[in-house]
Design a protein around this motif. Sequence first.
Motif, PDB file in Angstrom:
ATOM      1  N   THR A  95       0.860  -1.191   0.000  1.00 49.77           N
ATOM      2  CA  THR A  95       0.000   0.000   0.000  1.00 49.77           C
ATOM      3  C   THR A  95       0.891   1.234   0.000  1.00 49.77           C
ATOM      4  OG1 THR A  95      -1.819  -1.094   1.154  1.00 49.77           O
ATOM      5  CG2 THR A  95      -1.723   1.314   1.307  1.00 49.77           C
ATOM      6  N   ILE A  96       0.531   2.207  -0.826  1.00 52.59           N
ATOM      7  CA  ILE A  96       1.275   3.460  -0.900  1.00 52.59           C
ATOM      8  C   ILE A  96       0.371   4.590  -0.436  1.00 52.59           C
ATOM      9  CG2 ILE A  96       0.664   3.887  -3.335  1.00 52.59           C
ATOM     10  CD1 ILE A  96       3.523   5.062  -3.661  1.00 52.59           C
ATOM     11  N   LEU A  97       0.904   5.496   0.365  1.00 51.58           N
ATOM     12  CA  LEU A  97       0.209   6.705   0.799  1.00 51.58           C
ATOM     13  C   LEU A  97       0.807   7.884   0.042  1.00 51.58           C
ATOM     14  CD1 LEU A  97      -1.601   8.454   2.652  1.00 51.58           C
ATOM     15  CD2 LEU A  97       0.238   8.371   4.355  1.00 51.58           C
ATOM     16  N   LEU A  98      -0.039   8.613  -0.665  1.00 47.63           N
ATOM     17  CA  LEU A  98       0.399   9.773  -1.427  1.00 47.63           C
ATOM     18  C   LEU A  98      -0.044  11.040  -0.693  1.00 47.63           C
ATOM     19  CD1 LEU A  98      -0.617   8.556  -5.014  1.00 47.63           C
ATOM     20  CD2 LEU A  98       1.591   8.296  -3.844  1.00 47.63           C
ATOM     21  N   TYR A  99       0.922  11.886  -0.353  1.00 45.46           N
ATOM     22  CA  TYR A  99       0.650  13.113   0.393  1.00 45.46           C
ATOM     23  C   TYR A  99       0.978  14.343  -0.448  1.00 45.46           C
ATOM     24  CZ  TYR A  99       1.309  17.077   3.475  1.00 45.46           C
ATOM     25  OH  TYR A  99       1.228  18.329   4.026  1.00 45.46           O
ATOM     26  N   ALA A 100       0.139  15.369  -0.310  1.00 49.28           N
ATOM     27  CA  ALA A 100       0.438  16.716  -0.795  1.00 49.28           C
ATOM     28  C   ALA A 100      -0.491  17.654  -0.013  1.00 49.28           C
ATOM     29  CB  ALA A 100       0.211  16.838  -2.299  1.00 49.28           C
ATOM     30  N   HIS A 101      -0.396  18.946  -0.235  1.00 50.46           N
ATOM     31  CA  HIS A 101      -1.307  19.860   0.469  1.00 50.46           C
ATOM     32  C   HIS A 101      -1.926  20.854  -0.507  1.00 50.46           C
ATOM     33  CE1 HIS A 101       1.553  23.319   0.587  1.00 50.46           C
ATOM     34  NE2 HIS A 101       2.480  22.410   0.749  1.00 50.46           N
ATOM     35  N   HIS A 102      -3.196  21.216  -0.219  1.00 51.93           N
ATOM     36  CA  HIS A 102      -3.933  22.096  -1.121  1.00 51.93           C
ATOM     37  C   HIS A 102      -4.023  23.524  -0.602  1.00 51.93           C
ATOM     38  CE1 HIS A 102      -7.800  22.173   1.176  1.00 51.93           C
ATOM     39  NE2 HIS A 102      -7.415  20.975   1.571  1.00 51.93           N
ATOM     40  N   ASP A 103      -3.498  23.808   0.588  1.00 50.34           N
ATOM     41  CA  ASP A 103      -3.455  25.187   1.054  1.00 50.34           C
ATOM     42  C   ASP A 103      -2.196  25.868   0.529  1.00 50.34           C
ATOM     43  OD1 ASP A 103      -1.900  23.535   2.913  1.00 50.34           O
ATOM     44  OD2 ASP A 103      -1.611  25.384   4.047  1.00 50.34           O
ATOM     45  N   VAL A 104      -2.206  27.187   0.528  1.00 51.15           N
ATOM     46  CA  VAL A 104      -1.102  27.944  -0.067  1.00 51.15           C
ATOM     47  C   VAL A 104      -0.665  29.066   0.862  1.00 51.15           C
ATOM     48  CG1 VAL A 104      -1.877  27.437  -2.412  1.00 51.15           C
ATOM     49  CG2 VAL A 104      -2.644  29.549  -1.296  1.00 51.15           C
ATOM     50  N   GLN A 105       0.476  29.637   0.546  1.00 53.97           N
ATOM     51  CA  GLN A 105       0.986  30.802   1.265  1.00 53.97           C
ATOM     52  C   GLN A 105       0.162  32.049   0.908  1.00 53.97           C
ATOM     53  OE1 GLN A 105       3.777  31.787   3.294  1.00 53.97           O
ATOM     54  NE2 GLN A 105       3.973  29.629   3.854  1.00 53.97           N
ATOM     55  N   PRO A 106       0.104  33.027   1.806  1.00 55.54           N
ATOM     56  CA  PRO A 106      -0.475  34.319   1.423  1.00 55.54           C
ATOM     57  C   PRO A 106       0.282  34.930   0.244  1.00 55.54           C
ATOM     58  CG  PRO A 106      -0.175  34.181   3.806  1.00 55.54           C
ATOM     59  CD  PRO A 106       0.549  33.005   3.213  1.00 55.54           C
ATOM     60  N   VAL A 107      -0.370  35.851  -0.439  1.00 50.94           N
ATOM     61  CA  VAL A 107       0.213  36.460  -1.632  1.00 50.94           C
ATOM     62  C   VAL A 107       1.372  37.380  -1.297  1.00 50.94           C
ATOM     63  CG1 VAL A 107      -0.287  38.143  -3.452  1.00 50.94           C
ATOM     64  CG2 VAL A 107      -1.877  36.262  -3.012  1.00 50.94           C
ATOM     65  N   GLY A 108       1.269  38.107  -0.178  1.00 51.01           N
ATOM     66  CA  GLY A 108       2.260  39.128   0.120  1.00 51.01           C
ATOM     67  C   GLY A 108       1.927  40.410  -0.622  1.00 51.01           C
ATOM     68  N   ASP A 109       2.940  41.094  -1.090  1.00 46.10           N
ATOM     69  CA  ASP A 109       2.757  42.370  -1.781  1.00 46.10           C
ATOM     70  C   ASP A 109       2.287  42.117  -3.212  1.00 46.10           C
ATOM     71  OD1 ASP A 109       2.912  44.862  -2.946  1.00 46.10           O
ATOM     72  OD2 ASP A 109       4.896  45.339  -2.162  1.00 46.10           O
ATOM     73  N   ASP A 110       1.029  42.462  -3.498  1.00 43.03           N
ATOM     74  CA  ASP A 110       0.466  42.248  -4.837  1.00 43.03           C
ATOM     75  C   ASP A 110       1.282  42.937  -5.926  1.00 43.03           C
ATOM     76  OD1 ASP A 110      -1.962  40.647  -5.137  1.00 43.03           O
ATOM     77  OD2 ASP A 110      -2.830  41.985  -3.649  1.00 43.03           O
ATOM     78  N   SER A 111       1.877  44.065  -5.594  1.00 45.83           N
ATOM     79  CA  SER A 111       2.582  44.846  -6.614  1.00 45.83           C
ATOM     80  C   SER A 111       3.826  44.143  -7.137  1.00 45.83           C
ATOM     81  CB  SER A 111       2.959  46.225  -6.047  1.00 45.83           C
ATOM     82  OG  SER A 111       3.950  46.100  -5.035  1.00 45.83           O
ATOM     83  N   LEU A 112       4.308  43.142  -6.413  1.00 46.64           N
ATOM     84  CA  LEU A 112       5.504  42.429  -6.839  1.00 46.64           C
ATOM     85  C   LEU A 112       5.203  41.298  -7.824  1.00 46.64           C
ATOM     86  CD1 LEU A 112       7.396  42.206  -3.414  1.00 46.64           C
ATOM     87  CD2 LEU A 112       7.741  43.852  -5.271  1.00 46.64           C
ATOM     88  N   TRP A 113       3.931  40.999  -8.008  1.00 47.83           N
ATOM     89  CA  TRP A 113       3.541  39.933  -8.945  1.00 47.83           C
ATOM     90  C   TRP A 113       3.438  40.514 -10.355  1.00 47.83           C
ATOM     91  CZ3 TRP A 113       2.405  34.710  -7.896  1.00 47.83           C
ATOM     92  CH2 TRP A 113       2.471  34.355  -6.539  1.00 47.83           C
ATOM     93  N   GLU A 114       3.991  39.786 -11.315  1.00 53.45           N
ATOM     94  CA  GLU A 114       3.940  40.232 -12.710  1.00 53.45           C
ATOM     95  C   GLU A 114       2.633  39.840 -13.368  1.00 53.45           C
ATOM     96  OE1 GLU A 114       7.425  39.006 -14.827  1.00 53.45           O
ATOM     97  OE2 GLU A 114       8.774  39.659 -13.225  1.00 53.45           O
ATOM     98  N   SER A 115       1.882  38.932 -12.771  1.00 49.04           N
ATOM     99  CA  SER A 115       0.547  38.558 -13.223  1.00 49.04           C
ATOM    100  C   SER A 115      -0.270  38.248 -11.975  1.00 49.04           C
ATOM    101  CB  SER A 115       0.602  37.353 -14.178  1.00 49.04           C
ATOM    102  OG  SER A 115       1.314  36.272 -13.610  1.00 49.04           O
ATOM    103  N   PRO A 116      -1.602  38.275 -12.064  1.00 49.42           N
ATOM    104  CA  PRO A 116      -2.424  38.056 -10.865  1.00 49.42           C
ATOM    105  C   PRO A 116      -2.087  36.729 -10.193  1.00 49.42           C
ATOM    106  CG  PRO A 116      -3.779  38.892 -12.645  1.00 49.42           C
ATOM    107  CD  PRO A 116      -2.431  38.595 -13.240  1.00 49.42           C
ATOM    108  N   PRO A 117      -1.874  36.728  -8.874  1.00 48.44           N
ATOM    109  CA  PRO A 117      -1.396  35.522  -8.194  1.00 48.44           C
ATOM    110  C   PRO A 117      -2.355  34.341  -8.241  1.00 48.44           C
ATOM    111  CG  PRO A 117      -1.931  37.256  -6.615  1.00 48.44           C
ATOM    112  CD  PRO A 117      -1.953  37.883  -7.961  1.00 48.44           C
TER     113      PRO A 117
END
Length: 463
Positions: A95-117
Amino acid sequence: MTSDTTRSAAVREAALTQVPAALADLGSLVRIPSVAFPGFDRAEVQRSAEAVKALVDGLGIFEHVEIKTAVIPETGEEGMPAVLATRKARNGRPTILLYAHHDVQPVGDDSLWESPPFEPTLRDGRIYGRGAADDKAGIMAHIGALRALVDALGPDFDLGVNLFFEGEEEAGSASFAQFLSDNADALRADVIVVADSGNWDSETPALTVSLRGNARFTLDIETLEHASHSGMFGGAVPDAMLAAVTLLATLWDSDGAVAVKGLESRDAATPPYSEETLRDEAGLPAGVSPIGRDEILSRIWNKPSITITGIDAPSVRNASNTLSPKVSVVISTRVAPGQAAADAFAAIEAHLRAHAPFGARLAFRDVDFGDAFLVDTSGPAVEKARAALESGYGRTPVDIGVGGSIPFIADLVREFPGAEILVTGVEDPHARAHSPNESLHVDTFRHALLSEALLLESLDASE
């Protein structure tokens, strides 16, 4: 052509066929701002869990699929929603258990993104967006690999498969240990794949065999009972900022290496890695020197580091001629493999108390530990994983350490001591996880999905 070769070829073809659909589904997940931090909308994390559950349901191979939570023992509050799915092994297969997570980090400063986060954007072979790499791509590598297995072998393969897609990893996995305890029977496995790490580069796969631990806390530094006029008393009365700057500077020596007695290092060889590569991958400009001593990767993988990640003090905008009575800082310590995080914290606390200037009063709060991890590379699943990575990427995989921490792995080791734990990932050194302009290298994702599909097929073929 042997039967095993035929099976492997069929899985390979199916995996490559599945990549476009997996990337499209990844885009849909990225559009959900599933930040699990306090102060953000919990409903978005729930919506993300429901979207992931729908993808799992669509596989049609699991006996049970549900969204579950666990109670955070320290607070009694409900943790964030996770997706749990189970399928029993047949005919003596593992049996194999596959793990990952669906939550993410906050965006931070929107102005630093070159496209919408939260709008996945393809540029120069990379998909940009928060969670595109860390770690919704990990979820889609798992889903895509399972889709390929079903396409090639049909839904009645013998491998046991459990899925655990967490919803609060970026926020500290506060309910993780309780979730494992509550669902131990459902999650039990012979092999665990944690898809939350990176690769040597965009073309060379890696198996993560060591992770530093983490000791994080908030330090309050207080020198006055109340704020005072800096002109009236400056030069005679120590303000909290003076004490903070003076105290924090003692944590490092003149080379920027950690100077805290009791923080340990690990003695282990590292692959060649140049200063030029460091500058390119870390964004270190000319004229700014690296810190520390010894081999660069040893500094990152095998030695402790201390970073001030936050500070509460008067802002520049609100600055006045005032002696601040109190300053608070968040200190994040990466702990070398082989040392317990609690022992590292004890060493730092002792150092800070011994070096507090001017009689400053110190208080320690919000202390959080995560122990380091070393992989036992002697097991059969490790060899199968290396073979799958080499076949999927067309390059020999590299065993790497990672300077970051995945604290919950210690919980997995404690709950499932007999399982082989494989730490893999879809990121490359330019993914910028946790930073503005996070991105996923599409070719790396393609190879990662293919490699995992080949690993699943090899485990299904083994008795």
